[in-house]
Write a protein that holds these residues in place. Structure first.
Motif, mmCIF file in Angstrom:
data_model
loop_
_atom_site.group_PDB
_atom_site.id
_atom_site.type_symbol
_atom_site.label_atom_id
_atom_site.label_comp_id
_atom_site.label_asym_id
_atom_site.label_seq_id
_atom_site.Cartn_x
_atom_site.Cartn_y
_atom_site.Cartn_z
ATOM 1 N N ARG A 1 0.854 -1.177 0.000
ATOM 2 C CA ARG A 1 0.000 0.000 0.000
ATOM 3 C C ARG A 1 0.893 1.230 0.000
ATOM 4 N NH1 ARG A 1 -3.087 0.971 4.312
ATOM 5 N NH2 ARG A 1 -4.811 1.885 3.132
ATOM 6 N N THR A 2 0.644 2.120 -0.926
ATOM 7 C CA THR A 2 1.478 3.309 -1.082
ATOM 8 C C THR A 2 1.231 4.314 0.036
ATOM 9 O OG1 THR A 2 -0.193 4.378 -2.457
ATOM 10 C CG2 THR A 2 1.482 3.051 -3.591
ATOM 11 N N GLU A 3 2.115 5.317 0.094
ATOM 12 C CA GLU A 3 1.941 6.397 1.064
ATOM 13 C C GLU A 3 0.577 7.050 0.893
ATOM 14 O OE1 GLU A 3 3.692 7.455 3.535
ATOM 15 O OE2 GLU A 3 5.744 6.742 3.272
ATOM 16 N N ALA A 4 0.167 7.305 -0.355
ATOM 17 C CA ALA A 4 -1.127 7.944 -0.596
ATOM 18 C C ALA A 4 -2.262 7.101 -0.037
ATOM 19 C CB ALA A 4 -1.324 8.188 -2.094
ATOM 20 N N GLU A 5 -2.162 5.784 -0.191
ATOM 21 C CA GLU A 5 -3.202 4.899 0.334
ATOM 22 C C GLU A 5 -3.187 4.872 1.857
ATOM 23 O OE1 GLU A 5 -3.765 1.309 -2.721
ATOM 24 O OE2 GLU A 5 -1.652 1.847 -2.405
ATOM 25 N N ILE B 1 1.610 7.078 -11.025
ATOM 26 C CA ILE B 1 1.712 8.389 -10.377
ATOM 27 C C ILE B 1 1.187 8.301 -8.945
ATOM 28 C CG2 ILE B 1 1.680 9.737 -12.505
ATOM 29 C CD1 ILE B 1 -1.324 10.134 -12.121
ATOM 30 N N HIS B 2 1.230 9.419 -8.251
ATOM 31 C CA HIS B 2 0.951 9.437 -6.817
ATOM 32 C C HIS B 2 1.943 8.520 -6.095
ATOM 33 C CE1 HIS B 2 -2.721 11.787 -7.278
ATOM 34 N NE2 HIS B 2 -3.108 10.953 -8.224
ATOM 35 N N ILE B 3 3.176 8.509 -6.593
ATOM 36 C CA ILE B 3 4.210 7.644 -6.035
ATOM 37 C C ILE B 3 5.146 8.481 -5.173
ATOM 38 C CG2 ILE B 3 6.119 6.104 -6.547
ATOM 39 C CD1 ILE B 3 3.410 4.957 -7.320
ATOM 40 N N ALA B 4 5.287 8.114 -3.909
ATOM 41 C CA ALA B 4 6.215 8.765 -3.000
ATOM 42 C C ALA B 4 7.593 8.108 -3.096
ATOM 43 C CB ALA B 4 5.689 8.674 -1.561
ATOM 44 N N TRP B 5 8.613 8.792 -2.564
ATOM 45 C CA TRP B 5 9.967 8.245 -2.614
ATOM 46 C C TRP B 5 10.018 6.875 -1.939
ATOM 47 C CZ3 TRP B 5 13.602 6.442 0.766
ATOM 48 C CH2 TRP B 5 14.914 6.292 0.267
ATOM 49 N N SER B 6 9.370 6.756 -0.797
ATOM 50 C CA SER B 6 9.390 5.483 -0.080
ATOM 51 C C SER B 6 8.743 4.372 -0.893
ATOM 52 C CB SER B 6 8.687 5.627 1.269
ATOM 53 O OG SER B 6 7.440 6.270 1.127
ATOM 54 N N ASP B 7 7.706 4.703 -1.657
ATOM 55 C CA ASP B 7 7.074 3.715 -2.541
ATOM 56 C C ASP B 7 8.047 3.292 -3.639
ATOM 57 O OD1 ASP B 7 4.688 4.274 -1.119
ATOM 58 O OD2 ASP B 7 4.138 5.835 -2.575
ATOM 59 N N ALA B 8 8.689 4.286 -4.241
ATOM 60 C CA ALA B 8 9.614 4.010 -5.341
ATOM 61 C C ALA B 8 10.794 3.168 -4.875
ATOM 62 C CB ALA B 8 10.103 5.334 -5.944
ATOM 63 N N ALA B 9 11.338 3.503 -3.709
ATOM 64 C CA ALA B 9 12.480 2.754 -3.193
ATOM 65 C C ALA B 9 12.098 1.312 -2.863
ATOM 66 C CB ALA B 9 13.043 3.451 -1.955
ATOM 67 N N THR B 10 10.897 1.123 -2.340
ATOM 68 C CA THR B 10 10.437 -0.228 -2.018
ATOM 69 C C THR B 10 10.255 -1.049 -3.285
ATOM 70 O OG1 THR B 10 9.303 0.589 -0.040
ATOM 71 C CG2 THR B 10 8.639 -1.569 -0.864
ATOM 72 N N PHE B 11 9.629 -0.458 -4.302
ATOM 73 C CA PHE B 11 9.466 -1.167 -5.568
ATOM 74 C C PHE B 11 10.829 -1.524 -6.161
ATOM 75 C CE2 PHE B 11 9.422 -1.495 -10.105
ATOM 76 C CZ PHE B 11 8.227 -2.128 -10.430
ATOM 77 N N ASP C 1 7.492 11.230 1.703
ATOM 78 C CA ASP C 1 6.093 10.800 1.592
ATOM 79 C C ASP C 1 5.301 11.683 0.634
ATOM 80 O OD1 ASP C 1 5.989 13.080 3.183
ATOM 81 O OD2 ASP C 1 4.339 12.329 4.416
ATOM 82 N N THR C 2 5.987 12.583 -0.083
ATOM 83 C CA THR C 2 5.318 13.463 -1.040
ATOM 84 C C THR C 2 4.756 12.665 -2.209
ATOM 85 O OG1 THR C 2 6.778 15.307 -0.494
ATOM 86 C CG2 THR C 2 5.628 15.420 -2.604
ATOM 87 N N SER C 3 3.496 12.889 -2.528
ATOM 88 C CA SER C 3 2.911 12.258 -3.713
ATOM 89 C C SER C 3 1.917 13.205 -4.345
ATOM 90 C CB SER C 3 2.218 10.932 -3.354
ATOM 91 O OG SER C 3 1.039 11.160 -2.599
ATOM 92 N N ALA C 4 1.775 13.089 -5.645
ATOM 93 C CA ALA C 4 0.831 13.918 -6.391
ATOM 94 C C ALA C 4 0.582 13.255 -7.737
ATOM 95 C CB ALA C 4 1.369 15.336 -6.572
ATOM 96 N N GLY C 5 -0.280 13.856 -8.517
ATOM 97 C CA GLY C 5 -0.662 13.278 -9.799
ATOM 98 C C GLY C 5 0.375 13.384 -10.884
#
Length: 317
Positions: free
Chosen positions: A95-99, A153-163, A303-307
């Protein structure tokens, strides 16, 4: 059109959260199907020129130009797509930061009519939309089913690093990102060379055309994200290193200067654990956010995310 050197130094069109960063779950690496060899384009190592001696936004730390030595590595030919990210989520339950936060920022033109959404004071073209995330980019009722080849999109740094770790890779360093974006043209300001994009005839990437943030003519064919394989690749065979979506890098954000302003900015960045973003997005325009240049950079909390926040993965050779 406003000259770049006359433009105010504003934070780019990436809003920030005012909430605490949540802890991402541990994810086991992929064992098949998304291994490094399936994705990475070889990038030669050696000396590389990073930054610029002609900064447009000095406060962003674009200067100075400097030489670094890089080992050979591989980099995704394009940003991670919705389809590829969906496979990751299906395999891991991530689950992403946005979720986890329950909301993300959506550009005002894409917000469903009648939805009451608050806007950040400094970036009023964004709206906080409950339920907006990678799989529902405009909020509840939206879907990526018809955008599987568009960047996630709506991907935070922590999401990207985990992926990236799951895929057998990592996020690129800022130096690796810039070196790859130049595509073998060390002095080029853009991945395609020196031609400056405009609103009518020179359209080498997916950025804004028209009057930001009110009217996007879509002269390049898109008013939002574009398929990741769109537009011409650079000399290394990499697509859309500038425009389309901002891309996270591994580096913490820091300005190489001893000025008082730089020290204050670095302190803020350190307190917020800010990370570097590169490449600009479909919302960039020379009149406001002239950051689709290779040397341009911004920093934001992890944890920044946007479209318009996405990423691509690097791999050790």
């Amino acid at each position: 059109m406003t000259r770049p050197d006359a433009m105010p130094v504003k934070g780019c069109c990436v809003p920030q959260r005012d909430t605490a960063v949540t802890r991402a779950p541990d994810i086991r690496p992929a064992t098949a199907g998304t291994a490094a060899g399936d994705w990475g384009v070889p990038i030669p190592g050696g000396p590389a020129t990073i930054g610029t001696d002609a900064p447009v936004f000095p406060a962003d730390g674009e200067a100075p130009a400097r030489r670094v030595m890089l080992r050979p590595y591989r980099l995704d030919a394009h940003a991670v797509t919705n389809g590829r990210f969906a496979a990751f989520v299906d395999a891991t339950g991530y689950r992403t930061e946005a979720e986890r936060h329950g909301w993300s920022f959506v550009f005002h033109a894409f917000v469903p009519q009648g939805l009451d959404t608050p806007a950040p004071e400094q970036t009023p073209w964004w709206r906080r939309v409950d339920g907006a995330c990678w799989s529902a980019p405009e909020g509840p009722g939206s879907s990526v089913a018809d955008r599987l080849d568009h960047p996630a999109i709506h991907i935070a740094w922590s999401d990207a690093a985990t992926f990236a770790a799951w895929a057998g890779g990592r996020l690129p360093t800022e130096a690796e990102w810039e070196h790859a974006a130049r595509g073998g043209k060390p002095a080029a300001p853009f991945p395609w060379g020196t031609a400056e994009p405009d609103d009518t005839g020179t359209l080498p990437c997916n950025i804004w055309q028209g009057d930001f943030p009110h009217c996007n003519t879509g002269a390049d064919g898109f008013v939002g994200t574009a398929p990741v394989g769109g537009f011409m690749p650079n000399g290394y065979g990499l697509y859309q290193m500038c425009g389309n979506v901002w891309e996270w890098c591994a580096d913490t954000f820091r300005i190489r200067s001893l000025s008082r302003t730089a020290k204050t900015r670095n302190l803020t960045a350190s307190e917020g654990r800010e990370r570097v973003m590169k490449g600009g997005s479909y919302l960039c325009h020379r009149s406001y956010c002239y950051r689709y240049r290779i040397a341009a950079r911004v920093g934001h909390p992890p944890d920044t995310s946007a479209g318009h926040t996405g990423f691509r993965v690097a791999y050790d050779s």
